[in-house]
Design a protein around this motif. Structure first.
Motif, PDB file in Angstrom:
ATOM      1  N   ASP A   1      -4.714  -4.912   1.794  1.00 50.98           N
ATOM      2  CA  ASP A   1      -5.293  -4.406   0.864  1.00 50.98           C
ATOM      3  C   ASP A   1      -6.482  -5.420   0.344  1.00 50.98           C
ATOM      4  N   SER A   2      -6.584  -4.857  -0.927  1.00 55.34           N
ATOM      5  CA  SER A   2      -8.018  -6.115  -1.197  1.00 55.34           C
ATOM      6  C   SER A   2      -9.291  -5.859  -0.149  1.00 55.34           C
TER       7      SER A   2
ATOM      8  N   GLU B   1     -12.104 -10.657   0.232  1.00 56.50           N
ATOM      9  CA  GLU B   1     -11.477  -9.507  -0.328  1.00 56.50           C
ATOM     10  C   GLU B   1     -11.924  -9.221  -1.780  1.00 56.50           C
ATOM     11  N   THR B   2     -11.599  -8.551  -2.937  1.00 57.88           N
ATOM     12  CA  THR B   2     -11.622  -7.821  -3.581  1.00 57.88           C
ATOM     13  C   THR B   2     -12.693  -9.266  -4.709  1.00 57.88           C
ATOM     14  N   ASP B   3     -12.042 -10.794  -4.262  1.00 56.55           N
ATOM     15  CA  ASP B   3     -12.345 -11.463  -4.877  1.00 56.55           C
ATOM     16  C   ASP B   3     -13.194 -12.248  -4.538  1.00 56.55           C
ATOM     17  N   GLY B   4     -14.017 -12.012  -3.318  1.00 52.55           N
ATOM     18  CA  GLY B   4     -15.062 -12.888  -3.023  1.00 52.55           C
ATOM     19  C   GLY B   4     -14.752 -13.765  -1.576  1.00 52.55           C
ATOM     20  N   SER B   5     -13.259 -13.667  -1.254  1.00 52.94           N
ATOM     21  CA  SER B   5     -13.075 -14.570  -0.505  1.00 52.94           C
ATOM     22  C   SER B   5     -13.827 -14.030   1.299  1.00 52.94           C
TER      23      SER B   5
ATOM     24  N   GLN C   1      -9.386   2.562  -1.705  1.00 52.22           N
ATOM     25  CA  GLN C   1     -10.765   1.503  -2.367  1.00 52.22           C
ATOM     26  C   GLN C   1      -9.968   0.609  -3.375  1.00 52.22           C
ATOM     27  N   ASN C   2     -10.782  -0.363  -3.729  1.00 53.22           N
ATOM     28  CA  ASN C   2     -10.001  -1.724  -4.747  1.00 53.22           C
ATOM     29  C   ASN C   2      -9.728  -1.890  -3.872  1.00 53.22           C
ATOM     30  N   GLU C   3      -8.032  -2.580  -4.899  1.00 53.52           N
ATOM     31  CA  GLU C   3      -7.016  -3.196  -4.762  1.00 53.52           C
ATOM     32  C   GLU C   3      -5.922  -2.633  -3.229  1.00 53.52           C
TER      33      GLU C   3
END
Length: 519
Positions: A501-502, A213-217, A478-480
């Motif tokens: 999403d994300s 995901e966008t937070d690197g998880s 893209q993105n979120e």
């Protein structure tokens, strides 16, 4: 004219004479060759037909290099005393790979398995592969058995008849004959060209889906498309699934690898200084700046520093390839000790696949096949991306044309489409994105022969995709708002939402099939 069943039986008995000392463990209680034909049920009709056509060749002389002309069929071979063929340029016949090529060409009226043994093993036409560890039980008539020690060192191919028997073109001075499958002691594995009633089953990790995901998880799941997933690691810069291993590179430079299921159990390969990594089989490679280290075997095995200053690198089977800081392409084969072979200088990118090596000099694409000292063959100018997959080679030109060839490395490009911005080969499927007209980043997939029509799977907003076996994955938006969709089976199967999403990045399957971009 086809030989009669009586003639086949007489020839089979003649060909096996003198073989009483052979190990017949896989031939049941038989003491003489059976009548040549399919000796077990379950094979596809095409494979049964190939067996019949192979049996028609009983008694055909072996000729080193025979059967490798433009069209399948017996031909004069090469006089090569170093390979035990001092007179084969005077013998019209078939060698082992030319023999199975001819049998299948007669059966299906198409040249589907051209090439040498190493090429035949990695054929994009294969619907299943079996390893020696699987034994002979799952094999069906028409399967091609290959012999050697590794994908790059396969020296012989035969056709399975069933019940522990094969038909083969054996060696110079010999003739096409029926023999027990146990005749050759270095059976490596088998290839199936048409679906039958048995399967090797999915490879380890084949049903896995991972995404960040966008937070690197990082999250991963295994099994059916509806299976639940689980958190794996946070702060992930890069990850890779290969077989039953998962590797992650964190933002602080730690390389972690786990093996087995997707539960806890990371092994720290390096705690803080890794700049890139690659997994393949039981090998792990990583760089610390321009220094390359490789381990082989169980997690925690000794790391061996490689004697090259590295810009990029790749693992492929028992080969390691590196682009050095002065842009030489070096490849070694076998163990992790010294032994680099310089393939080319002035390279801008490269890729290894089986016994094939492709590389670019500027935007010119070259490829070679076989031993590391084999000559390179020029492929095409003005290349932006390329990929090796089975016996196919795909290339996207700077102008956006998608070119694919199948078989050997000689001329023979087929233009699949134009206005292409990305593509991937996977077996007999070709996926690609186009950007034209009102269809912005549309996803297309072709399946089957190179001239088959392409099907539109998404008409816009396909920002990334991947093919793996019968699965197709796509990231929309893209993105979120980036979502991950996957379908399984035919091209008309329904999409299943994996994450709405994300999504930042994703991988499906046990091996990320990469397309090389020219730097």
């Amino acid at each position: 004219m086809f030989k009669s069943k009586l003639t086949r039986l007489v020839l089979a008995l003649a060909m096996i004479s003198g073989s009483a000392g052979l190990n017949l463990a896989f031939a049941g209680t038989a003491t003489a060759a059976p009548e040549c034909g399919a000796l077990a049920p379950g094979a596809a009709q095409e494979a049964q037909d190939a067996v019949d056509r192979a049996c028609d060749q009983l008694g055909t002389p072996y000729s080193w290099g025979g059967g490798h002309g433009r069209d399948p069929g017996p031909s004069y071979g090469y006089c090569d005393p170093a390979n035990g063929a001092p007179n084969d340029c005077n013998v019209k016949g078939l060698d082992c790979s030319g023999f199975v090529r001819y049998a299948y060409a007669l059966a299906v009226d198409e040249d589907i398995i051209n090439g040498i043994t190493t090429t035949q093993w990695q054929s994009s036409r294969a619907v299943d592969r079996f390893m020696a560890s699987d034994g002979y039980d799952p094999l069906l008539p028409g399967d091609l058995l290959l012999y050697g020690t590794s994908p790059g060192n396969l020296h012989h191919v035969t056709m399975y008849l069933g019940d522990g028997w094969i038909i083969e073109a054996p060696f110079s001075g010999g003739h096409v004959r029926v023999m027990p499958a146990s005749t050759h002691g270095d059976y490596y594995g088998a290839v199936r060209l048409f679906e039958g009633s048995t399967s090797s089953g999915p490879a380890a990790g084949a049903d896995r889906i991972a995404y960040t995901e966008t937070d690197g998880s990082l999250y991963a799941r295994d099994g059916e498309l509806g299976a639940g997933g689980g958190f794996q690691e946070g702060d992930v810069q890069k990850y890779e699934m290969n077989g039953n291993r998962v590797g992650v590179l964190t933002n602080d430079g730690a390389l972690l690898v786990k093996e087995g299921d997707l539960g806890p159990g990371w092994h720290t390969v390096n705690p803080d200084s890794v700049t890139d990594f690659d997994l393949d089989g039981d090998r792990i490679a990583f760089t610390e700046g321009n220094d390359l280290y490789v381990s082989e075997g169980e997690l925690g095995s000794e790391l061996v520093k490689q004697d090259a200053s590295v810009k990029s690198f790749q693992l492929s089977g028992d080969r390691i390839g590196v682009q050095t800081t002065d842009d030489k392409l070096l490849v070694k084969e076998g163990d992790l000790g010294p032994g680099w072979v310089e393939i080319a200088a002035g390279v801008s990118s490269f890729q290894l696949h089986g016994t094939r090596i492709a590389y670019t000099e500027g935007n010119d694409l070259w490829a070679q096949e076989g031993d590391l000292d084999a000559p390179s063959v020029f492929q095409e100018h003005d290349i932006r991306r390329y990929q090796l997959n089975g016996d196919r080679l795909g290339a996207q030109t700077v102008s956006g044309d998608l070119l694919v060839k199948e078989g050997d490395l000689e001329p023979g490009w087929v233009t699949v489409d134009s206005d292409v911005v990305e593509f991937q080969l996977e077996g007999t499927r070709i996926g690609y994105r186009t950007d034209r007209g009102h269809r912005v980043l549309a996803l297309w997939v072709q399946e089957g022969d190179l001239d088959a029509p392409s099907e539109l799977l998404l008409d816009q907003q396909a920002f990334a995709f991947q093919l793996d076996g019968e699965r197709i994955a796509v990231q929309q938006n893209q993105n979120e708002s980036a979502s991950l969709l996957v379908k399984e089976g035919g091209l008309d199967a329904e999409w299943v939402s994996i994450n709405p999403d994300s999504v930042r990045d994703f991988q499906i399957g046990a091996d990320r099939s990469s397309v090389q971009t020219v730097s």
